[in-house]
Motif scaffolding. Structure first.
Motif, short mmCIF file in Angstrom:
data_model
loop_
_atom_site.label_atom_id
_atom_site.label_comp_id
_atom_site.label_asym_id
_atom_site.label_seq_id
_atom_site.Cartn_x
_atom_site.Cartn_y
_atom_site.Cartn_z
N ARG A 291 1.19 11.58 -6.52
CA ARG A 291 0.86 11.16 -5.15
C ARG A 291 0.19 9.79 -5.16
NH1 ARG A 291 -2.99 15.10 -2.72
NH2 ARG A 291 -2.33 14.18 -0.73
N THR A 292 0.32 9.12 -4.02
CA THR A 292 -0.25 7.77 -3.90
C THR A 292 -1.76 7.79 -4.08
OG1 THR A 292 1.54 7.18 -2.39
CG2 THR A 292 -0.41 5.77 -2.40
N VAL A 293 -2.41 8.81 -3.50
CA VAL A 293 -3.88 8.86 -3.60
C VAL A 293 -4.33 9.14 -5.03
CG1 VAL A 293 -4.28 9.50 -1.20
CG2 VAL A 293 -3.77 11.27 -2.88
N ASP A 294 -3.46 9.78 -5.84
CA ASP A 294 -3.82 10.02 -7.24
C ASP A 294 -3.61 8.76 -8.08
OD1 ASP A 294 -4.43 12.63 -6.61
OD2 ASP A 294 -2.38 13.34 -6.99
N LEU A 295 -2.58 7.98 -7.74
CA LEU A 295 -2.31 6.75 -8.48
C LEU A 295 -3.27 5.63 -8.11
CD1 LEU A 295 1.61 6.75 -8.28
CD2 LEU A 295 0.18 7.38 -10.25
N ASP A 296 -3.83 5.68 -6.88
CA ASP A 296 -4.71 4.62 -6.40
C ASP A 296 -6.07 5.23 -6.09
OD1 ASP A 296 -5.98 2.48 -5.28
OD2 ASP A 296 -4.50 2.11 -3.71
N PRO A 297 -7.01 5.27 -7.04
CA PRO A 297 -8.32 5.91 -6.81
C PRO A 297 -9.12 5.28 -5.68
CG PRO A 297 -7.94 5.47 -9.16
CD PRO A 297 -6.87 4.75 -8.41
N GLY A 298 -8.88 4.01 -5.38
CA GLY A 298 -9.66 3.35 -4.33
C GLY A 298 -9.11 3.56 -2.93
N LEU A 299 -7.99 4.24 -2.81
CA LEU A 299 -7.36 4.41 -1.50
C LEU A 299 -8.17 5.32 -0.58
CD1 LEU A 299 -5.05 4.12 0.49
CD2 LEU A 299 -3.84 5.95 -0.72
N ARG A 300 -8.59 6.47 -1.11
CA ARG A 300 -9.32 7.42 -0.27
C ARG A 300 -10.64 6.85 0.25
NH1 ARG A 300 -8.47 13.02 -0.13
NH2 ARG A 300 -7.11 12.79 -1.97
N PRO A 301 -11.47 6.23 -0.61
CA PRO A 301 -12.71 5.62 -0.09
C PRO A 301 -12.43 4.52 0.94
CG PRO A 301 -12.84 5.86 -2.46
CD PRO A 301 -11.43 6.16 -2.09
N ALA A 302 -11.38 3.73 0.71
CA ALA A 302 -11.05 2.67 1.67
C ALA A 302 -10.67 3.25 3.02
CB ALA A 302 -9.92 1.81 1.11
N LEU A 303 -9.92 4.36 3.03
CA LEU A 303 -9.53 4.99 4.28
C LEU A 303 -10.74 5.57 5.00
CD1 LEU A 303 -7.48 6.09 6.29
CD2 LEU A 303 -7.07 8.02 4.75
N LEU A 304 -11.62 6.23 4.27
CA LEU A 304 -12.81 6.80 4.89
C LEU A 304 -13.74 5.72 5.44
CD1 LEU A 304 -13.64 9.66 2.36
CD2 LEU A 304 -12.52 9.84 4.59
N ALA A 305 -13.75 4.57 4.79
CA ALA A 305 -14.57 3.46 5.29
C ALA A 305 -14.06 2.95 6.63
CB ALA A 305 -14.59 2.33 4.26
N LEU A 306 -12.76 3.07 6.85
CA LEU A 306 -12.18 2.62 8.12
C LEU A 306 -12.44 3.60 9.25
CD1 LEU A 306 -8.72 1.18 7.00
CD2 LEU A 306 -10.74 -0.10 7.70
N VAL A 307 -12.32 4.90 8.96
CA VAL A 307 -12.46 5.89 10.02
C VAL A 307 -13.92 6.28 10.24
CG1 VAL A 307 -10.17 6.82 9.73
CG2 VAL A 307 -12.04 7.77 8.40
N GLU A 308 -14.80 5.95 9.31
CA GLU A 308 -16.22 6.23 9.48
C GLU A 308 -17.04 4.96 9.24
OE1 GLU A 308 -17.24 9.37 6.86
OE2 GLU A 308 -16.31 10.92 8.07
N PRO A 309 -16.84 3.93 10.04
CA PRO A 309 -17.53 2.66 9.77
C PRO A 309 -19.04 2.74 9.93
CG PRO A 309 -16.45 2.62 11.91
CD PRO A 309 -15.99 3.87 11.22
N HIS B 32 -3.64 -1.50 -0.61
CA HIS B 32 -3.35 -0.09 -0.84
C HIS B 32 -2.09 0.26 -0.07
CE1 HIS B 32 -7.46 0.24 -2.44
NE2 HIS B 32 -7.88 -0.36 -1.32
N ARG B 33 -0.96 0.26 -0.74
CA ARG B 33 0.31 0.56 -0.09
C ARG B 33 0.37 2.04 0.26
NH1 ARG B 33 4.31 -3.07 -0.26
NH2 ARG B 33 5.88 -1.42 -0.17
N ILE B 34 0.55 2.33 1.54
CA ILE B 34 0.54 3.71 2.01
C ILE B 34 1.28 3.77 3.34
CG2 ILE B 34 -1.64 3.49 3.25
CD1 ILE B 34 -2.31 6.34 2.41
N SER B 35 1.89 4.92 3.62
CA SER B 35 2.60 5.11 4.87
C SER B 35 1.71 5.82 5.89
CB SER B 35 3.88 5.92 4.66
OG SER B 35 3.56 7.24 4.27
N ALA B 36 2.13 5.78 7.15
CA ALA B 36 1.36 6.43 8.21
C ALA B 36 1.31 7.93 8.00
CB ALA B 36 1.95 6.09 9.58
N ASP B 37 2.40 8.54 7.53
CA ASP B 37 2.42 9.98 7.30
C ASP B 37 1.45 10.38 6.20
OD1 ASP B 37 4.30 10.26 9.27
OD2 ASP B 37 6.02 10.29 7.90
N THR B 38 1.39 9.57 5.16
CA THR B 38 0.46 9.88 4.06
C THR B 38 -0.98 9.75 4.53
OG1 THR B 38 2.09 9.06 2.47
CG2 THR B 38 -0.18 9.32 1.69
#
Length: 561
Positions: free
Chosen positions: A83-101, A130-136
C-alpha cells in the motif's frame, strides 16, 4: 485426430465456457482438479487446453494436495503490491497535519480556509511529494477514525443561572392552569417569508426533469410584499392558530393575533376560563422588555375579562418553546418545495397542515397596518394593572382585567404638532408665515390621506375594508405637523437626523422614514425647501437660535440649559 487430441479439444471447450466466470485462484484450482483426474500427463494436457503455463496448473495441484481450508479470498494474506501508506511513512502524518491543523500541524495549513475534500487533500499531498489518489485519502481517513461531519449546534453561550429554575416554574404554571381548565398557549412569530415565485427549501415528487421554475433572485416584490406568520399553539387541545400579517411584526400585531384566537376559538373551547397562560420567547414583538407588548395585553385582559399570565423562556432558549416543534416545524414541512406565490397560498398551506397525532391549524390573513416606533412612557407603564411574580418578576407577570388610567389617551390632531413641539412652528424656524403653514399642512394632509388609502388598498389586494375606517386607532408617534417640522429642521436648518430624533424622542430610523415620506409629499405639492444660514449641528445651536429669534422655549428646556 487421436483420443488424446479429442480429450484436449473437449477440455478446451469446457474451459472456454467456464474460466471467464472464475477469479484467478478458482481457475487455478479447477485446472488442478482436471489434471489430477486425468492422471499421468494431465498437467501438460490441461495446460495446453486452457492456454496457460504448466507451472500454474502445478501450483494448483499443490494447493489441492496441501489440504488447507478454503481461504475465502483470491490471494493469501500479504499478497499483492504494498500500500502507498506503507511505502511512504511520511504520508499519514502529512495527511493528519492537513485535516487537523489546529492540533497536530501548522495552524497556517494551506487548506485551512478551503474545503477539505479528498480531492483537495490528494492534490496538496501530491504537491508536497506524496503521490496519492482521492480514494486512498478517504481510506486512510476512515482508518484514522474520521468521517464526514456537519456542524453541531450545541454551544448556547452564557447561560442564566436560573435557566432551569425558570423551566420548572413554567411547567408548574402550565400544570396549574390545565388542571383548573384554563387555556395554556405558546406564541411566537415564525420566520418572515417573501411572497412571490421564489425558491422554497425542500423537495417534492414531480415528473423527472420538470422542477417548478422560480426566480433566480430573492429580491422582495414591492407589490406582493412579505408575510409575517404569528402563531398561537394550544398545548392541551393540540390546535394551532396563525395570523398572517402583511405589515410589521409589532406588539400590537401579536396581541391582535391572540385576540383573534380568543374570539374565534379560545372562548368556545374554554367557556369557563378565568385565566390565560402565555409562554413566549424572551425577545421580539412579545419580549419581556417590550413595553408595548404589556400595554397591549393589558387592553386585551380588560376586553376579555381574563387574568393574563405571561411566562417568558430565558434568553437563548427559544428552541424549547413548544410552538417551534409542535406547529412551526410541521408548517415548514407542509409547504416545502412549494413557491409561496401569494398570501392566499401561504394561508391555505398553513391551514392544510396536519399531523398523525391530530394537529389542526386555522389560518387567516391580517391586512391591518401596524405602526412602528410606538413609545410607552414610564407613567403609562406604572398605570398598567400588572403584578410581577415573586420568582423573576421580569420574566413572569400577570395582567389583571381592570380599568386603568389612560395616559395621553386623546390623540393629538394629525395636522397639529404635539404640544411639547409647538414652539418649533415659529416662522423663524420654519420660514413660513402662519397662513402659509396652514395652507401647506392642509395640502399635505389631503395628499397623505390619499397616499395612505392607496397603499392600504394595495395591501388588501384591492378588496373592500372589512370593518372600521381602515385606521388602527392608535395615536401616531409623530403627527403630520411633527414630521413636517422635522423635515424643515433637517433640510432648511441642517440639523442632523440623530439630533432631531433626540429632540422628538424617537429613533433615528423613525426620523429617516418620516423625512422620506414628507419629501415625497412635498414633491407632489410642488413645494421646495430652501436652506438658510446659519446651519445648525446640535440642540444647543437650535436653542441659541431660538433665543436669538425671541422664541419662548418650554420650561423643561429652560431648566435643563
Amino acid at each position: 485426430m487421436g483420443a488424446l487430441g479429442e480429450q484436449q479439444a473437449a477440455l478446451a471447450a469446457k474451459f472456454e465456457a467456464v474460466l471467464p466466470h472464475l477469479d484467478e485462484r478458482q481457475r487455478r484450482l479447477l485446472l488442478a482438479a482436471e489434471a489430477r483426474s486425468i492422471g499421468h500427463g494431465g498437467i501438460r494436457l490441461v495446460a495446453r487446453a486452457a492456454g496457460v503455463r504448466e507451472a500454474t496448473v502445478s501450483l494448483g495441484v499443490g494447493e489441492l494436495e496441501s489440504g488447507e481450508a478454503p481461504l475465502g479470498r483470491v490471494r493469501r494474506v500479504g499478497g499483492g503490491r504494498k500500500r502507498t501508506v506503507d511505502l511512504d511513512p511520511g504520508l499519514r502524518p502529512a495527511l493528519l497535519a492537513l485535516v487537523e491543523p489546529d492540533v497536530r500541524g501548522d495552524p497556517m495549513s494551506p487548506l485551512r480556509w478551503t474545503t477539505k475534500s479528498t480531492r483537495h487533500l490528494a492534490g496538496e499531498l501530491t504537491r508536497q511529494g506524496h503521490r496519492i489518489s482521492a480514494d486512498t485519502v478517504a481510506d486512510v481517513l476512515r482508518e484514522e477514525g474520521f468521517s464526514l461531519q456537519g456542524n453541531a449546534k450545541t454551544i448556547e453561550g452564557r447561560q442564566h443561572p436560573d435557566r432551569d429554575g425558570q423551566f420548572r416554574y413554567i411547567n408548574e404554571q402550565a400544570k396549574a392552569h390545565q388542571v383548573a381548565g384554563d387555556p395554556v398557549i405558546s406564541v411566537d412569530t415564525k420566520k418572515k417569508e417573501i411572497v412571490g415565485p421564489y425558491r422554497n427549501g425542500g423537495r417534492e415528487w414531480r415528473p423527472a426533469g420538470d422542477p417548478v421554475r422560480v426566480s433566480t433572485h430573492d429580491f422582495p416584490d414591492k407589490d406582493l410584499g412579505k408575510a409575517v406568520p404569528y402563531g398561537i399553539y394550544d398545548l392541551a387541545a393540540d390546535t394551532g392558530w396563525v395570523s398572517v400579517g402583511t405589515d410589521h411584526d409589532t406588539a400590537a400585531f401579536a396581541a391582535e393575533s391572540i385576540r383573534r384566537w380568543w374570539k374565534g376559538r379560545g372562548r368556545h373551547d374554554y367557556p369557563q376560563a378565568r385565566r390565560l397562560l402565555i409562554t413566549a420567547d424572551a425577545g421580539g414583538s412579545n419580549g419581556y422588555r417590550t413595553r408595548a407588548w404589556k400595554t397591549e395585553l393589558a387592553a386585551l385582559a380588560l376586553e376579555t375579562g381574563l387574568n393574563i399570565t405571561v411566562c417568558h423562556f430565558p434568553p437563548g432558549t427559544s428552541k424549547w418553546n413548544r410552538i417551534e416543534h409542535r406547529l412551526f416545524s410541521h408548517i415548514t414541512m407542509n409547504w416545502r418545495g412549494r413557491p409561496l406565490t401569494s398570501h392566499d397560498v401561504i394561508v391555505q398551506s398553513i391551514a392544510a397542515t396536519t399531523t398523525r397525532t391530530g394537529l389542526s391549524v386555522h389560518a387567516e390573513l391580517d391586512t391591518s397596518a401596524y405602526e412602528t416606533g410606538i413609545r410607552i412612557s414610564h407613567k403609562q407603564m406604572e398605570a398598567l394593572p400588572l403584578d410581577r411574580h415573586e420568582w423573576h418578576g421580569d420574566w413572569n407577570y400577570t395582567l389583571r382585567p381592570e380599568a386603568y388610567p389612560q395616559v395621553n389617551d386623546t390623540p393629538d390632531p394629525f395636522d397639529q404638532p404635539s404640544p411639547d413641539l409647538a414652539w418649533l412652528c415659529h416662522p423663524a424656524l420654519t420660514g413660513l408665515p402662519p397662513h402659509e403653514w396652514d395652507t401647506l399642512i392642509t395640502t399635505l394632509t389631503t395628499l397623505h390621506d390619499a397616499q395612505r388609502e392607496t397603499h392600504l388598498d394595495q395591501r388588501r389586494g384591492h378588496r373592500p375594508r372589512v370593518k372600521g375606517d381602515g385606521t388602527t386607532g392608535r395615536r401616531p408617534v409623530l403627527t403630520l405637523a411633527d414630521r413636517l417640522l422635522a423635515t424643515l429642521l433637517h433640510y432648511r436648518l441642517g440639523l442632523p437626523q440623530v439630533v432631531i430624533a433626540r429632540l422628538f424622542t424617537v429613533t433615528p430610523e423613525t426620523i429617516n422614514r418620516r423625512l422620506k415620506d414628507i419629501r415625497q409629499l412635498l414633491q407632489s405639492a410642488e413645494h421646495t425647501i430652501q436652506p438658510t444660514e446659519p446651519q445648525l449641528t446640535t440642540l444647543d445651536d437650535l436653542y441659541d437660535f431660538a433665543r436669538t429669534a425671541k422664541i419662548t422655549l418650554p420650561a423643561e428646556i429652560k431648566s435643563a440649559s
